[in-house]
Design a protein around this motif. Sequence first.
Motif, PDB file in Angstrom:
ATOM      1  N   GLU A   1     -20.223  -8.356 -11.526  1.00  0.00           N
ATOM      2  CA  GLU A   1     -19.503  -9.386 -12.337  1.00  0.00           C
ATOM      3  C   GLU A   1     -19.532 -10.485 -11.430  1.00  0.00           C
ATOM      4  N   GLY A   2     -19.797 -10.401  -9.981  1.00  0.00           N
ATOM      5  CA  GLY A   2     -19.466 -11.270  -9.004  1.00  0.00           C
ATOM      6  C   GLY A   2     -19.027 -11.099  -7.703  1.00  0.00           C
ATOM      7  N   GLY A   3     -18.449 -11.958  -6.957  1.00  0.00           N
ATOM      8  CA  GLY A   3     -18.014 -11.618  -5.636  1.00  0.00           C
ATOM      9  C   GLY A   3     -17.069 -12.852  -4.974  1.00  0.00           C
ATOM     10  N   VAL A   4     -16.218 -12.428  -4.201  1.00  0.00           N
ATOM     11  CA  VAL A   4     -15.374 -13.540  -3.414  1.00  0.00           C
ATOM     12  C   VAL A   4     -15.869 -13.196  -1.918  1.00  0.00           C
ATOM     13  N   LEU A   5     -16.052 -14.202  -1.385  1.00  0.00           N
ATOM     14  CA  LEU A   5     -16.377 -14.353   0.279  1.00  0.00           C
ATOM     15  C   LEU A   5     -15.264 -15.175   0.926  1.00  0.00           C
ATOM     16  N   CYS A   6     -15.124 -14.575   1.857  1.00  0.00           N
ATOM     17  CA  CYS A   6     -14.186 -15.231   2.649  1.00  0.00           C
ATOM     18  C   CYS A   6     -14.982 -15.616   4.214  1.00  0.00           C
ATOM     19  N   ALA A   7     -14.627 -16.963   4.573  1.00  0.00           N
ATOM     20  CA  ALA A   7     -15.034 -17.512   6.008  1.00  0.00           C
ATOM     21  C   ALA A   7     -14.028 -17.231   6.976  1.00  0.00           C
ATOM     22  N   GLU A   8     -14.050 -16.870   8.146  1.00  0.00           N
ATOM     23  CA  GLU A   8     -12.838 -16.300   8.887  1.00  0.00           C
ATOM     24  C   GLU A   8     -13.413 -16.610  10.485  1.00  0.00           C
ATOM     25  N   GLN A   9     -12.511 -17.134  11.152  1.00  0.00           N
ATOM     26  CA  GLN A   9     -12.638 -17.802  12.292  1.00  0.00           C
ATOM     27  C   GLN A   9     -11.587 -17.284  13.179  1.00  0.00           C
ATOM     28  N   ASP A  10     -11.641 -16.357  14.316  1.00  0.00           N
ATOM     29  CA  ASP A  10     -10.629 -16.107  15.285  1.00  0.00           C
ATOM     30  C   ASP A  10      -9.507 -15.438  14.285  1.00  0.00           C
ATOM     31  N   GLY A  11      -9.598 -14.566  13.370  1.00  0.00           N
ATOM     32  CA  GLY A  11      -8.896 -13.915  12.348  1.00  0.00           C
ATOM     33  C   GLY A  11      -8.207 -14.849  11.543  1.00  0.00           C
ATOM     34  N   GLU A  12      -8.529 -16.138  11.343  1.00  0.00           N
ATOM     35  CA  GLU A  12      -7.907 -17.149  10.350  1.00  0.00           C
ATOM     36  C   GLU A  12      -8.919 -17.454   9.274  1.00  0.00           C
ATOM     37  N   LEU A  13      -8.551 -17.410   8.316  1.00  0.00           N
ATOM     38  CA  LEU A  13      -9.071 -17.648   6.952  1.00  0.00           C
ATOM     39  C   LEU A  13      -9.443 -19.303   7.036  1.00  0.00           C
ATOM     40  N   THR A  14     -10.686 -19.779   7.045  1.00  0.00           N
ATOM     41  CA  THR A  14     -11.053 -20.974   6.943  1.00  0.00           C
ATOM     42  C   THR A  14     -11.787 -21.565   5.702  1.00  0.00           C
ATOM     43  N   GLY A  15     -12.038 -20.437   4.833  1.00  0.00           N
ATOM     44  CA  GLY A  15     -12.955 -21.019   3.576  1.00  0.00           C
ATOM     45  C   GLY A  15     -13.098 -19.726   2.668  1.00  0.00           C
ATOM     46  N   VAL A  16     -13.211 -20.073   1.502  1.00  0.00           N
ATOM     47  CA  VAL A  16     -13.425 -19.071   0.387  1.00  0.00           C
ATOM     48  C   VAL A  16     -14.200 -19.364  -0.579  1.00  0.00           C
ATOM     49  N   ALA A  17     -15.336 -18.692  -1.229  1.00  0.00           N
ATOM     50  CA  ALA A  17     -16.078 -18.925  -2.336  1.00  0.00           C
ATOM     51  C   ALA A  17     -15.994 -17.538  -3.340  1.00  0.00           C
ATOM     52  N   ALA A  18     -16.005 -18.046  -4.566  1.00  0.00           N
ATOM     53  CA  ALA A  18     -16.140 -17.083  -5.803  1.00  0.00           C
ATOM     54  C   ALA A  18     -17.219 -17.452  -6.610  1.00  0.00           C
ATOM     55  N   PHE A  19     -17.888 -16.554  -6.997  1.00  0.00           N
ATOM     56  CA  PHE A  19     -18.861 -16.640  -8.260  1.00  0.00           C
ATOM     57  C   PHE A  19     -18.710 -15.634  -9.109  1.00  0.00           C
ATOM     58  N   ARG A  20     -19.315 -15.963 -10.375  1.00  0.00           N
ATOM     59  CA  ARG A  20     -18.987 -14.796 -11.537  1.00  0.00           C
ATOM     60  C   ARG A  20     -20.242 -14.634 -12.298  1.00  0.00           C
ATOM     61  N   THR A  21     -20.651 -13.549 -12.816  1.00  0.00           N
ATOM     62  CA  THR A  21     -21.659 -13.440 -13.651  1.00  0.00           C
ATOM     63  C   THR A  21     -21.056 -13.070 -15.213  1.00  0.00           C
ATOM     64  N   GLN A  22     -21.047 -13.878 -16.338  1.00  0.00           N
ATOM     65  CA  GLN A  22     -20.541 -13.421 -17.340  1.00  0.00           C
ATOM     66  C   GLN A  22     -21.608 -13.862 -18.610  1.00  0.00           C
ATOM     67  N   ASP A  23     -21.984 -12.933 -19.453  1.00  0.00           N
ATOM     68  CA  ASP A  23     -22.892 -13.298 -20.510  1.00  0.00           C
ATOM     69  C   ASP A  23     -24.115 -13.883 -20.047  1.00  0.00           C
ATOM     70  N   GLY A  24     -24.507 -13.135 -18.859  1.00  0.00           N
ATOM     71  CA  GLY A  24     -25.814 -13.555 -18.340  1.00  0.00           C
ATOM     72  C   GLY A  24     -26.073 -14.959 -17.774  1.00  0.00           C
ATOM     73  N   GLU A  25     -24.867 -15.560 -17.681  1.00  0.00           N
ATOM     74  CA  GLU A  25     -24.828 -17.008 -16.778  1.00  0.00           C
ATOM     75  C   GLU A  25     -23.939 -16.693 -15.636  1.00  0.00           C
ATOM     76  N   THR A  26     -24.548 -17.208 -14.500  1.00  0.00           N
ATOM     77  CA  THR A  26     -23.743 -16.965 -13.151  1.00  0.00           C
ATOM     78  C   THR A  26     -23.324 -18.208 -12.740  1.00  0.00           C
ATOM     79  N   ALA A  27     -21.917 -18.396 -12.455  1.00  0.00           N
ATOM     80  CA  ALA A  27     -21.331 -19.657 -12.114  1.00  0.00           C
ATOM     81  C   ALA A  27     -20.782 -19.763 -10.729  1.00  0.00           C
ATOM     82  N   LEU A  28     -20.754 -20.291  -9.806  1.00  0.00           N
ATOM     83  CA  LEU A  28     -19.936 -20.785  -8.688  1.00  0.00           C
ATOM     84  C   LEU A  28     -18.663 -21.465  -9.153  1.00  0.00           C
ATOM     85  N   THR A  29     -17.686 -20.365  -9.120  1.00  0.00           N
ATOM     86  CA  THR A  29     -16.326 -20.819  -9.686  1.00  0.00           C
ATOM     87  C   THR A  29     -15.570 -21.500  -8.648  1.00  0.00           C
TER      88      THR A  29
END
Length: 180
Positions: free
Chosen positions: A57-85
Motif C-alpha cells: 500500500e505504500g511506505g514511510v522512509l526516514c533519513a537519519e544522520q548520527d542517530g537523529e531523524l533529519t527527514g521523512v517521506a511517505a507514499f501511498r498506492t490506493q485505487d491504482g494511483e500512487t501518491a507521494l503524500t
Amino acid sequence: MIRDASPTDLAAIAALHTRARATYYQGHIPEEAYLGDAELDRTREGWSRAIARDAAEGGVLCAEQDGELTGVAAFRTQDGETALTQLHVDPVHWRRGTGAALHAACLDAWRRAGISRVRLEVYEHNLRAQAFYAAQGWLADPSAPRSGTHRILWLQVGPMPPSGNERSGNEPSGNEPSGE
C-alpha cells in the motif's frame, strides 16, 4: 542513511513534520491549522497509520544522520494511483542533500514496485518545495483545477537503472523541500 520507518519513530516523525510545517505555513494560514492540539493529534494519527500500512500500500522512509531523524517521506498506492503524500526535511538540515536522498529512495521503491507515474499535491505558497520538485522532474498538471491551497504535480517514473547502479540519477541538489 535512508531506512524504513518503524513505530518507534512516530514521536520524532511527528515533531519533524510539525517543525517543517511551521516553517512553510507561517504567515500563510492560521497557526492553529498547523500547531493546534487537534492538528498535532491528527498528525500523529496520520503518521501512525502510514507506518502501519502494508508494504504493497505504500511506505514511510526516514533519513537519519548520527542517530537523529533529519527527514521523512511517505507514499501511498490506493485505487491504482500512487501518491507521494509527504516529504519533509527538518529545516535545520535544509540544503544538505536530505530531500534529494529521500526522493531517490522513493524513486527506487516505486521502480521496484513497477509504478510508472506518481502524483503529488504541493502547498501553493511553498515555492521552495515547488522548485525542489521541479528540479526532480515533477510537472504541474495543467488540467487539474487549482484548489487555492495546493498544486497537483506528476512524475513519470522511468525503469530501474542498469544493474550495479541503484541510484536514481538524482544527486543531491542542495535545494531541499520544506514540506509537502
